[in-house]
Design a protein around this motif. Sequence first.
Motif, PDB file in Angstrom:
ATOM      1  N   VAL A 173       0.843  -1.205   0.000  1.00 62.23           N
ATOM      2  CA  VAL A 173       0.000   0.000   0.000  1.00 62.23           C
ATOM      3  C   VAL A 173       0.874   1.250   0.000  1.00 62.23           C
ATOM      4  N   MET A 174       0.444   2.252  -0.743  1.00 64.74           N
ATOM      5  CA  MET A 174       1.073   3.571  -0.664  1.00 64.74           C
ATOM      6  C   MET A 174       0.095   4.548  -0.044  1.00 64.74           C
ATOM      7  N   THR A 175       0.545   5.211   1.015  1.00 65.04           N
ATOM      8  CA  THR A 175      -0.259   6.274   1.634  1.00 65.04           C
ATOM      9  C   THR A 175       0.397   7.614   1.342  1.00 65.04           C
ATOM     10  N   SER A 176       1.406   7.979   2.124  1.00 66.87           N
ATOM     11  CA  SER A 176       2.126   9.234   1.863  1.00 66.87           C
ATOM     12  C   SER A 176       3.272   9.037   0.886  1.00 66.87           C
ATOM     13  N   GLY A 177       3.793   7.812   0.813  1.00 62.12           N
ATOM     14  CA  GLY A 177       4.960   7.548  -0.021  1.00 62.12           C
ATOM     15  C   GLY A 177       6.264   7.584   0.750  1.00 62.12           C
ATOM     16  N   ALA A 178       6.198   7.768   2.083  1.00 62.28           N
ATOM     17  CA  ALA A 178       7.416   7.873   2.891  1.00 62.28           C
ATOM     18  C   ALA A 178       8.226   6.584   2.869  1.00 62.28           C
ATOM     19  N   THR A 179       7.553   5.446   2.992  1.00 61.79           N
ATOM     20  CA  THR A 179       8.265   4.164   2.978  1.00 61.79           C
ATOM     21  C   THR A 179       8.910   3.921   1.624  1.00 61.79           C
ATOM     22  N   LEU A 180       8.181   4.183   0.554  1.00 59.08           N
ATOM     23  CA  LEU A 180       8.724   3.999  -0.788  1.00 59.08           C
ATOM     24  C   LEU A 180       9.879   4.955  -1.057  1.00 59.08           C
ATOM     25  N   ALA A 181       9.810   6.165  -0.512  1.00 61.63           N
ATOM     26  CA  ALA A 181      10.902   7.121  -0.684  1.00 61.63           C
ATOM     27  C   ALA A 181      12.170   6.611   0.000  1.00 61.63           C
ATOM     28  N   ALA A 182      12.018   6.090   1.221  1.00 70.03           N
ATOM     29  CA  ALA A 182      13.175   5.557   1.942  1.00 70.03           C
ATOM     30  C   ALA A 182      13.770   4.360   1.205  1.00 70.03           C
ATOM     31  N   ALA A 183      12.905   3.487   0.679  1.00 71.41           N
ATOM     32  CA  ALA A 183      13.376   2.321  -0.059  1.00 71.41           C
ATOM     33  C   ALA A 183      14.034   2.728  -1.379  1.00 71.41           C
ATOM     34  N   THR A 184      13.499   3.753  -2.022  1.00 73.97           N
ATOM     35  CA  THR A 184      14.102   4.261  -3.254  1.00 73.97           C
ATOM     36  C   THR A 184      15.514   4.763  -2.999  1.00 73.97           C
ATOM     37  N   GLU A 185      15.688   5.495  -1.918  1.00 75.44           N
ATOM     38  CA  GLU A 185      17.021   5.995  -1.567  1.00 75.44           C
ATOM     39  C   GLU A 185      17.986   4.829  -1.349  1.00 75.44           C
ATOM     40  N   GLY A 186      17.469   3.750  -0.760  1.00 77.16           N
ATOM     41  CA  GLY A 186      18.306   2.572  -0.582  1.00 77.16           C
ATOM     42  C   GLY A 186      18.732   1.963  -1.902  1.00 77.16           C
ATOM     43  N   CYS A 187      17.812   1.890  -2.851  1.00 76.77           N
ATOM     44  CA  CYS A 187      18.135   1.348  -4.174  1.00 76.77           C
ATOM     45  C   CYS A 187      19.143   2.236  -4.911  1.00 76.77           C
ATOM     46  N   LEU A 188      18.950   3.535  -4.816  1.00 76.37           N
ATOM     47  CA  LEU A 188      19.880   4.461  -5.465  1.00 76.37           C
ATOM     48  C   LEU A 188      21.261   4.376  -4.831  1.00 76.37           C
ATOM     49  N   ALA A 189      21.302   4.175  -3.516  1.00 76.84           N
ATOM     50  CA  ALA A 189      22.583   4.010  -2.834  1.00 76.84           C
ATOM     51  C   ALA A 189      23.297   2.743  -3.297  1.00 76.84           C
ATOM     52  N   ALA A 190      22.523   1.763  -3.739  1.00 74.92           N
ATOM     53  CA  ALA A 190      23.098   0.523  -4.258  1.00 74.92           C
ATOM     54  C   ALA A 190      23.569   0.673  -5.700  1.00 74.92           C
ATOM     55  N   GLY A 191      23.308   1.828  -6.307  1.00 73.73           N
ATOM     56  CA  GLY A 191      23.756   2.070  -7.674  1.00 73.73           C
ATOM     57  C   GLY A 191      22.728   1.778  -8.736  1.00 73.73           C
ATOM     58  N   ALA A 192      21.455   1.687  -8.363  1.00 73.89           N
ATOM     59  CA  ALA A 192      20.404   1.446  -9.352  1.00 73.89           C
ATOM     60  C   ALA A 192      20.392   2.556 -10.395  1.00 73.89           C
ATOM     61  N   ARG A 193      20.178   2.173 -11.651  1.00 73.53           N
ATOM     62  CA  ARG A 193      20.150   3.151 -12.745  1.00 73.53           C
ATOM     63  C   ARG A 193      18.941   4.066 -12.640  1.00 73.53           C
ATOM     64  N   ARG A 194      17.801   3.506 -12.268  1.00 73.00           N
ATOM     65  CA  ARG A 194      16.584   4.255 -12.023  1.00 73.00           C
ATOM     66  C   ARG A 194      15.708   3.400 -11.124  1.00 73.00           C
ATOM     67  N   VAL A 195      14.747   4.027 -10.480  1.00 69.90           N
ATOM     68  CA  VAL A 195      13.834   3.314  -9.592  1.00 69.90           C
ATOM     69  C   VAL A 195      12.412   3.737  -9.925  1.00 69.90           C
ATOM     70  N   ASP A 196      11.565   2.748 -10.162  1.00 70.10           N
ATOM     71  CA  ASP A 196      10.128   2.959 -10.288  1.00 70.10           C
ATOM     72  C   ASP A 196       9.447   2.214  -9.154  1.00 70.10           C
ATOM     73  N   VAL A 197       8.223   2.601  -8.830  1.00 71.12           N
ATOM     74  CA  VAL A 197       7.530   1.963  -7.707  1.00 71.12           C
ATOM     75  C   VAL A 197       6.184   1.405  -8.163  1.00 71.12           C
ATOM     76  N   LEU A 198       5.790   0.325  -7.505  1.00 76.02           N
ATOM     77  CA  LEU A 198       4.535  -0.346  -7.818  1.00 76.02           C
ATOM     78  C   LEU A 198       3.908  -0.829  -6.523  1.00 76.02           C
ATOM     79  N   THR A 199       2.637  -0.489  -6.323  1.00 79.16           N
ATOM     80  CA  THR A 199       1.932  -0.958  -5.139  1.00 79.16           C
ATOM     81  C   THR A 199       0.646  -1.657  -5.542  1.00 79.16           C
ATOM     82  N   LEU A 200       0.241  -2.572  -4.690  1.00 81.78           N
ATOM     83  CA  LEU A 200      -1.018  -3.254  -4.936  1.00 81.78           C
ATOM     84  C   LEU A 200      -2.178  -2.273  -4.788  1.00 81.78           C
ATOM     85  N   ALA A 201      -2.089  -1.384  -3.797  1.00 82.46           N
ATOM     86  CA  ALA A 201      -3.193  -0.440  -3.554  1.00 82.46           C
ATOM     87  C   ALA A 201      -2.651   0.945  -3.231  1.00 82.46           C
ATOM     88  N   ARG A 202      -3.432   1.937  -3.561  1.00 82.10           N
ATOM     89  CA  ARG A 202      -3.081   3.334  -3.298  1.00 82.10           C
ATOM     90  C   ARG A 202      -4.211   3.968  -2.500  1.00 82.10           C
TER      91      ARG A 202
END
Length: 220
Positions: free
Chosen positions: A186-215
Amino acid sequence: MVESEFALCGACWAKLPLISGPVCQSCGVPVLSRDPEDDTKCDDCQKLARPWSQGRSAMLYRDMGRTLVLRLKHADRHDVAVTAATWLAQAARPLLQEDTVIVPVPLHWQRLVQRRYNQSALLAQHLALRVSRRAVLDGLVRMRRTKPLDGANVTERFERLSGVIIPNSQRTKYLTGKPVLLVDDVMTSGATLAAATEGCLAAGARRVDVLTLARVAKDD
């Protein structure tokens, strides 16, 4: 009776708030737009800078959508992830590239022990099978257990999750230089996804997209 294994009956299907038509390009919530290809953003995504590139959601968090998420998350209904993979695959279609790596939002180990499974990892696993992409189910690590976000405002949510999610050093090689599709329930504010995105970028990901079952939408 249902038509096939893991299918919904007619009554439940009628209450399923699947998202279709023009959507916010950052989170996937329905928006008013004449052109589905417009780079339209919802009010929330216009106000908050999103660290990821694009986002989609399969359904709204209400009615049968909410029921299915809660059953998956708290009632050991792993079969929901099998059913949901079809809807997630449809929503993810504009985001997938040939070398996309699918990574779930992680749980803290204490919460994982209590729940015995990570619902986001189940979704990522079945989605990866559906779309024939690599899933790195332990690509990210949640460093500390945060307080439940229910009732917290947007600022509090982002403050609690800042720096909480980091790359798993043993899995960084699978994310470096790759487009990553982050999966959560679930995405509510997007805070969790933002933190996880930063983690992926720190790992060197070329780009990050997000997908949730529900919004969660404003009127829900």
